[in-house]
Design an enzyme around this catalytic site. Structure first.
Site, mmCIF file in Angstrom:
data_model
loop_
_atom_site.group_PDB
_atom_site.id
_atom_site.type_symbol
_atom_site.label_atom_id
_atom_site.label_comp_id
_atom_site.label_asym_id
_atom_site.label_seq_id
_atom_site.Cartn_x
_atom_site.Cartn_y
_atom_site.Cartn_z
ATOM 1 N N LYS A 1 0.869 -1.194 0.000
ATOM 2 C CA LYS A 1 0.000 0.000 0.000
ATOM 3 C C LYS A 1 0.899 1.235 0.000
ATOM 4 C CE LYS A 1 -4.373 1.270 2.156
ATOM 5 N NZ LYS A 1 -5.160 1.462 0.954
ATOM 6 N N VAL A 2 1.194 1.698 -1.204
ATOM 7 C CA VAL A 2 2.178 2.767 -1.412
ATOM 8 C C VAL A 2 1.462 4.003 -1.949
ATOM 9 C CG1 VAL A 2 4.305 3.356 -2.633
ATOM 10 C CG2 VAL A 2 3.861 0.978 -1.988
#
Ligand code: PMP
Length: 297
Positions: free
Chosen positions: A153-154
């Site tokens: 989750k960037v």
């Protein structure tokens, strides 16, 4: 507004007012989207506040930091504890929690040197799960899994989500259905997807998606309720006109879909297994027992 002059956040070792916290304009995170984050819900349970799968979310945050080579030394237990303290200081029970790991000033395209953790939260006032989303197949595709760690989750990944979601809204839809680089259904801009046909549920396999914690919970519910489910690649044509479909994610919870590309789903929402799953999910997050009505044949 996500905060006011009284809102408290945790920020790099202390609890401070959100309005007074400062970040750096030379941060790698701001310039390159090089930050990792989570989205967690807390629910009112037994007169207190309870995070749903907080440990799983923080394990994912730590893994996201690791694959992105962002230094991050908090343990999951520490993160859970700090989050409950942030909620307590704000007096929240029903809340959305947004931890984010931001990098230090650095204009080079090298790995993070130092990171800062912020835990922000706001009260959740959106109510529970709706059933009437109109979605369209996006002209944008998910980033290729060879080009990016799509299962982390960037922050930078969400530029793609903004494009897809805004395109759908500009065309009069509520959300986007985004395909992977091979043309198979992947997910929405911020949730995973399932569809239902003839008593079987289908969802995209891991590989080109963010494998959501809600998606894993739906798979658990299917197992508990003996609902057949298959993780396999499928095209939007397979999904169009199916019995039902839903998005699932921490913020979205379980949202029923009314149509895909203006083709309505065939069954009334309340007559579907997807509806049963939505009810079971609601019970799980609120830690209430689920009484199966006469829905599953
Ligand atoms: N896919 C994307 C792209 C998301 O942003 C999210 C929300 N985190 C999800 C799927 C669902 O993940 P989760 O159930 O863990 O919230």
């Amino acid at each position: 507004m996500y905060y006011n002059e009284n809102t408290i956040i945790y920020f790099t070792g202390q609890f401070v007012k959100a309005a007074e916290a400062k970040t750096d304009l030379y941060s790698q995170s701001l310039h390159y989207g090089y930050a990792v984050f989570e989205g967690i819900r807390s629910y009112p349970v037994n007169g207190g506040s309870k995070m749903f799968k907080g440990k799983e979310h923080y394990d994912r945050l730590r893994r996201s930091a690791e694959v992105m080579k962002i230094p991050f030394s908090y343990s999951t237990d520490q993160l859970v504890e700090l989050t409950y303290e942030t909620l307590r200081r704000n007096g929240f029970t029903d809340a959305y929690i947004r931890p984010i790991v931001i990098c230090s000033p650095n204009m080079a395209l090298s790995k993070g040197k130092e990171s800062y953790l912020a835990i922000e939260c706001w009260e959740w006032t959106n109510g529970y799960m709706s059933n009437k989303m109109k979605i369209m197949t996006s002209s944008y595709r998910r980033p290729n899994a060879d080009a990016f760690h799509v299962d982390a989750k960037v922050s930078g990944h969400y530029v793609n989500s903004i494009l897809a979601c805004q395109e759908a809204k500009d065309n009069g839809f509520d959300e986007a259905l985004v395909l992977d680089s091979n043309g198979y259904v992947a997910e929405s801009s911020g949730a995973n997807i399932f569809y239902e046909n003839n008593g079987v549920l289908y969802t995209a396999p891991k590989g080109n998606i963010l494998p959501g914690i809600t998606r894993a919970t739906v798979l658990e519910i299917c197992e508990e309720l003996n609902i057949p489910v298959q993780e396999k690649f499928f095209t939007p044509e397979k999904m169009r006109g199916a019995d039902a479909g839903f998005f699932c994610g921490t913020a979205a919870e379980i949202v029923g879909l009314s149509s895909l590309d203006n083709v309505p789903f065939a069954k009334e929402w309340e007559d579907t297994l997807s509806y049963v799953i939505q009810q079971a999910y609601k019970c799980k997050v609120l830690e209430k027992p689920f009484q199966l009505e006469q829905k599953v044949a």
